[in-house]
Design a protein around this motif. Structure first.
Motif, short mmCIF file in Angstrom:
data_model
loop_
_atom_site.label_atom_id
_atom_site.label_comp_id
_atom_site.label_asym_id
_atom_site.label_seq_id
_atom_site.Cartn_x
_atom_site.Cartn_y
_atom_site.Cartn_z
N THR A 166 39.97 41.79 24.17
CA THR A 166 40.07 40.57 23.37
C THR A 166 40.60 40.93 21.98
O THR A 166 40.58 42.10 21.58
CB THR A 166 38.71 39.86 23.22
OG1 THR A 166 37.97 40.49 22.17
CG2 THR A 166 37.91 39.90 24.52
N SER A 209 38.94 31.74 32.78
CA SER A 209 39.30 31.50 31.38
C SER A 209 40.80 31.50 31.13
O SER A 209 41.25 31.15 30.03
CB SER A 209 38.63 32.54 30.47
OG SER A 209 39.08 33.84 30.79
N PHE A 225 40.70 33.69 26.27
CA PHE A 225 39.75 34.49 25.50
C PHE A 225 40.18 35.95 25.37
O PHE A 225 39.72 36.65 24.47
CB PHE A 225 38.36 34.45 26.15
CG PHE A 225 37.77 33.07 26.25
CD1 PHE A 225 38.03 32.10 25.30
CD2 PHE A 225 36.93 32.74 27.30
CE1 PHE A 225 37.48 30.83 25.39
CE2 PHE A 225 36.37 31.48 27.41
CZ PHE A 225 36.65 30.51 26.46
N VAL A 231 33.32 29.90 21.53
CA VAL A 231 33.64 31.19 22.16
C VAL A 231 35.06 31.60 21.79
O VAL A 231 35.32 32.77 21.44
CB VAL A 231 33.49 31.08 23.70
CG1 VAL A 231 34.01 32.35 24.37
CG2 VAL A 231 32.04 30.83 24.08
N LYS A 232 35.99 30.66 21.85
CA LYS A 232 37.38 30.94 21.49
C LYS A 232 37.47 31.45 20.06
O LYS A 232 38.16 32.45 19.78
CB LYS A 232 38.20 29.65 21.65
CG LYS A 232 39.64 29.74 21.18
CD LYS A 232 40.52 30.44 22.16
CE LYS A 232 42.00 30.25 21.81
NZ LYS A 232 42.88 31.05 22.68
N LEU A 247 36.02 35.16 19.88
CA LEU A 247 36.80 36.20 20.55
C LEU A 247 38.25 36.22 20.09
O LEU A 247 38.91 37.27 20.15
CB LEU A 247 36.75 36.01 22.07
CG LEU A 247 35.40 36.19 22.74
CD1 LEU A 247 35.51 35.92 24.23
CD2 LEU A 247 34.84 37.58 22.48
N ASP A 248 38.76 35.09 19.62
CA ASP A 248 40.19 34.96 19.29
C ASP A 248 40.33 34.14 18.02
O ASP A 248 40.86 33.02 18.03
CB ASP A 248 40.91 34.29 20.47
CG ASP A 248 42.40 34.08 20.23
OD1 ASP A 248 42.97 34.82 19.40
OD2 ASP A 248 42.98 33.17 20.87
#
Length: 512
Positions: free
Chosen positions: A226, A252, A256, A488-489, A492-493
């Motif tokens: 990631t 996903s 991600f 979450v996005k 991780l990003d």
């Protein structure tokens, strides 16, 4: 892989004259203009910053950063009908600026770090078989092509687990495992070209799912690169240590991170697989028989049921199922004792047709995408869509999709089959042929998405979300579910470089 169609051009299928007559006389389909030539595809100007390109070459090597016309065209979009129609029209407006081929997990991490600093978006690319708008690139975007990550790393025959890299195409994975007498048992219609990483990223389901499960069922571990670091997930068959984070990555679609290694359950290659056909008077009767098999523990390895229309269109010899070709064809594939399943099918009203229908299906099981190319070339619009629901709701879901298609497209040819069966429900897979154009199809697709959500089905059983299902997916999971995905996005990003526009629903516009 054909740039403007499916698979090997040498396997292209000519349409029988009676099909051409049907298209012309009954559906009003007229021959389209000739498709663009490869070198006529229009591409946008390159916008990748020179500094980013230089750093990417330092990471993966000069030969593995490609911006030539051919590489860009071949990594533009996926294989949905809208994707193919745009490519046939010479529209390469969503081509990546470069195709980058990393050779290791560490190189993937470094590529993501470079792209994050320079604001370059990254679209992970395996076999290029997405049919839901999951591979749209565009200006300031690289396609991260995983073809160099193509090894069988290890085989543990005591645990029946193998470690494989994500860029392996399915036939190559089966060949390598076959040298050890093993198989994944995963054979979707995209089998000839799809990759293991794509199977995991989109929760693929193969034609032998009744016996082997979906691909996410066989993933016991994975490594993921990631933009903020590495996830190494899955150290035991089952765990009670918190939520299963593997499920966060499965499905996903590269939003991600990038799957760089997969630990997969394997099985012994069966000594024999027997395919056979059964006839049922109606789709409802065949569906009830499938439910009986699923709930009694008698499922064969392959189980699929065509509705009346798909049966009529798909059979070269209608007399093979008797009754003038009416009724519904069920295909069963057995790797073990078939007698229990056969007895249950007969008791449910099925008529045994012998091996010929099953063998015919096996012989042509990966051919449908080639037939779609021929229909597109003849001027028809052909597309597939799928959903899933519980047994009690399946008739309502079936009717809702058909009514939405008829309401938007007038008199399309709509075919359906059930091909993935569980104790509690099953999937519905539709194929649609119409004389209407791309804009009208996209309107129909939106109407079908709304109908599926309203009828209580899932927006996708195995094609994924991509861009095409993103807004309907937001309705399916609800506002809180959308907030979780965005959180979450962001973690991780944080720069938002991973496959932007895919999976994660768009945020609402700011209040006035």
């Amino acid at each position: 892989m054909l740039w403007s169609g499916w698979g090997d051009p040498a396997k292209a299928r000519e349409l029988p004259e009676q099909i051409r007559t049907l298209l012309h006389d009954l559906m009003g389909v007229s021959e389209p203009s000739a498709a663009a030539a490869f070198d006529e595809v229009r591409l946008p100007s390159l916008s990748l910053p020179d500094a980013a390109a230089a750093e990417l070459r330092d990471v993966v090597g000069e030969a593995h950063v490609r911006s030539d016309h051919g590489s860009r065209v071949r990594h533009t979009r996926g294989k949905s009908t809208p994707d193919l129609l745009r490519m046939r029209a010479g529209d390469g407006s969503e081509a990546p600026d470069a195709v980058v081929l990393p050779g290791s997990h560490e190189e993937v991490l470094r590529v993501l770090e470079v792209c994050g600093r320079h604001g370059v978006a990254v679209v992970p690319f395996g076999g290029g078989t997405s049919v839901v708008g999951g591979l749209v690139a565009g200006s300031g975007v690289i396609a991260l092509y995983l073809a160099r990550l193509d090894r069988l790393v290890s085989v543990d025959t005591e645990s029946m687990v193998a470690v494989l890299e994500p860029g392996l195409r399915a036939p190559d994975a089966e060949r390598l495992l076959g040298e050890h007498g093993l198989t994944l048992g995963h054979f979707p219609q995209s089998y000839e070209y799809a990759t293991l990483g794509g199977f995991a990223a989109a929760r693929s389901s193969g034609q032998a799912s009744a016996g082997y499960g979906r691909f996410d069922d066989i993933v016991v571990g994975m490594t993921v690169a990631t933009p903020t670091g590495t996830l190494d997930l899955g150290r035991a068959p089952k765990s009670g240590a918190g939520p299963d984070l593997r499920q966060l990555v499965l499905g996903s679609e590269g939003a991600f991170g990038v799957i760089t290694s997969l630990r997969l359950r394997v099985r012994r290659i069966p000594a024999e697989t027997v395919y056979e056909g059964w006839r049922f008077e109606s789709f409802a009767a065949g569906t009830a028989a499938m439910r009986t098999l699923a709930q009694s523990g008698l499922l064969p390895t392959v189980l699929r049921l065509s509705d009346e229309t798909e049966t009529m269109i798909g059979l070269a010899k209608p007399e093979a199922i008797g009754s003038g070709g009416s009724g519904c064809l069920l295909i069963a594939g057995h790797e073990k004792d078939r007698h229990g399943a056969a007895a249950a099918l007969a008791q449910a009203g099925g008529t045994y047709l012998g091996a010929e229908p099953g063998q015919a299906w096996e012989h042509g099981r990966f051919a449908a995408p080639y037939l779609r190319d021929s229909l597109l070339a003849a001027g028809a619009t052909v597309e597939t869509l799928e959903t899933a629901g519980f047994w009690a709701n399946l008739p309502r879901l079936y009717d809702a999709v058909r009514l939405a298609l008829l309401g938007e497209l007038g008199t399309p040819l709509v075919m359906c089959h059930i091909s993935h069966v569980y104790e509690t429900g099953a999937s519905l897979y539709f194929t649609v042929v119409t004389e209407r154009g791309l804009a009208e199809w996209e309107n129909a697709k939106r109407a079908v998405n709304a109908a599926i959500v309203a009828a209580g089905g899932t927006i996708s059983h195995h094609h994924g979300v991509g861009r095409d299902h993103r807004e309907a997916y937001a309705e399916e999971i609800g506002p809180l579910g959308v907030e979780i995905l965005r959180a979450v996005k962001e973690r991780l990003d944080p720069a938002g470089i991973m496959n932007p526009g895919v999976l994660i629903p768009s945020p609402p516009p700011p209040a006035a």
